[in-house]
Write an enzyme that holds these catalytic residues in place. Sequence first.
Site, PDB file in Angstrom:
ATOM      1  CD  GLU A  81      57.155  39.595  55.739  1.00 42.15           C
ATOM      2  OE1 GLU A  81      56.660  38.967  54.802  1.00 42.15           O
ATOM      3  OE2 GLU A  81      57.622  39.040  56.745  1.00 42.15           O
ATOM      4  CB  CYS A 102      67.539  40.994  62.053  1.00 44.29           C
ATOM      5  SG  CYS A 102      68.065  41.299  63.758  1.00 44.29           S
ATOM      6  CB  CYS A 317      56.492  35.900  67.619  1.00 43.78           C
ATOM      7  SG  CYS A 317      55.223  36.702  68.542  1.00 43.78           S
TER       8      CYS A 317
HETATM    9  N1  SAH Z   1      64.888  42.028  67.881  1.00 41.68           N
HETATM   10  C1  SAH Z   1      63.859  42.366  68.835  1.00 41.68           C
HETATM   11  C2  SAH Z   1      62.541  42.653  68.164  1.00 41.68           C
HETATM   12  C3  SAH Z   1      61.877  41.423  67.559  1.00 41.68           C
HETATM   13  S1  SAH Z   1      60.592  40.986  68.621  1.00 41.68           S
HETATM   14  C4  SAH Z   1      63.744  41.290  69.854  1.00 41.68           C
HETATM   15  O1  SAH Z   1      64.263  40.192  69.615  1.00 41.68           O
HETATM   16  O2  SAH Z   1      63.178  41.517  70.918  1.00 41.68           O
HETATM   17  C5  SAH Z   1      60.156  39.440  68.078  1.00 41.68           C
HETATM   18  C6  SAH Z   1      59.898  38.512  69.253  1.00 41.68           C
HETATM   19  O3  SAH Z   1      59.541  37.234  68.728  1.00 41.68           O
HETATM   20  C7  SAH Z   1      61.164  38.315  70.065  1.00 41.68           C
HETATM   21  O4  SAH Z   1      60.862  38.139  71.422  1.00 41.68           O
HETATM   22  C8  SAH Z   1      61.685  37.045  69.469  1.00 41.68           C
HETATM   23  O5  SAH Z   1      62.576  36.408  70.310  1.00 41.68           O
HETATM   24  C9  SAH Z   1      60.414  36.260  69.254  1.00 41.68           C
HETATM   25  N2  SAH Z   1      60.588  35.182  68.294  1.00 41.68           N
HETATM   26  C10 SAH Z   1      61.552  35.062  67.359  1.00 41.68           C
HETATM   27  N3  SAH Z   1      61.404  33.919  66.672  1.00 41.68           N
HETATM   28  C11 SAH Z   1      60.319  33.309  67.177  1.00 41.68           C
HETATM   29  C12 SAH Z   1      59.637  32.107  66.857  1.00 41.68           C
HETATM   30  N4  SAH Z   1      60.067  31.326  65.865  1.00 41.68           N
HETATM   31  N5  SAH Z   1      58.556  31.791  67.572  1.00 41.68           N
HETATM   32  C13 SAH Z   1      58.108  32.607  68.555  1.00 41.68           C
HETATM   33  N6  SAH Z   1      58.689  33.757  68.889  1.00 41.68           N
HETATM   34  C14 SAH Z   1      59.794  34.101  68.212  1.00 41.68           C
END
Ligand code: SAH
Length: 324
Positions: A81, A102, A317
């Site tokens: 996506e 992931c 996110c």
């Molecule tokens: N694996 C990498 C790239 C993904 S970035 C990383 O974790 O940095 C995606 C971002 O969205 C990350 O900061 C992650 O922690 C955040 N994220 C994940 N789940 C989320 C949620 N349910 N609500 C808001 N942010 C979230």
Amino acid sequence: MDLDLVAETLSSEQPYRSRQVWAWAARGVASYAEMTNVSTGTRALLEERVPFSTLTLAHEATSVDRTVKALFHTSDGHPVEAVLMRFRDGRRSVCLSSQSGCPLTCTFCATGQMRFRRNLTAWEMLDQALHFRRLEPIDHVVFMGMGEPMLNFDAVAAAARLLPDLGVTHRRTTISTVGWLPGLTRFVDEVSEPIRLALSLHAPTDALRSQIMPVNDRYPLEDVLAECRRYFELRRRKVFVEYVLLDGVNDSREHAGALAQLLDHDAFKVNLIPYNPTGMYAGSSRERIGAFKSVLDAARLPATVRLTRGRDIAAACGQLAATA
Ligand code: SAH
């Protein structure tokens, strides 16, 4: 577009032919037919041997805020996506996936709940961006979709290095990581381009971070932050810290105080993220987010609250789970 395959297919021609083809694709044309300075014979050959995109579009949805989410399949059938965010000031930011699924299991992230398939190639990442580039010009890219970019460092770096051809400069490119040290160390050592770094921190102590992000048991906070400080020393660019606010878990004033203690104020900038529902937790209220931020403000640690985009189409996110 798999440029390696283009080069191989055109190996009997002058090398600039491949570059011409890429220049057209990067500018957002939708077919070989539009590449008018490429001979019809060459175009026919490409048509036959090289799919125009490495991805096929399976589903697309547009949010009330005009965010677009696209679900693709790789040629071997794995879901990917990507999201296009349109901001009022005209910015167009694309959020790319670096893996299908992931292998990490952050408890608040929907991608972590789906099965990990495989690393994406650089071409599969660029094809996500090109899909949106064909809709309209884009100027920012964040590697914040599915997957952990530092587990797929070479392909992510290769994709990021080609983004200026699509109109996205290095300064407007951000790679986000949980702090996977082998990849992060290589990023700091090897990427001399001014590409931005974001760290998903989410907790100010090892005990709490390990509870919500199991990867922390492997690479504890101090080691990860040391690597981020090294990035700042070398590049003189602040590291963005992502901090998702989970009600009653990591969002108290004490947590905020501990965060302000933990992070050097010149090297880090905090981006507070309202939690997008994925099942496990409740998001912090606006009041609690405001209170958390005011502690950081008082401590003079730069902090902003991230605007939520595309929640109604599960494009926000942490919501990417390929369940169109
Ligand atoms: N694996 C990498 C790239 C993904 S970035 C990383 O974790 O940095 C995606 C971002 O969205 C990350 O900061 C992650 O922690 C955040 N994220 C994940 N789940 C989320 C949620 N349910 N609500 C808001 N942010 C979230």
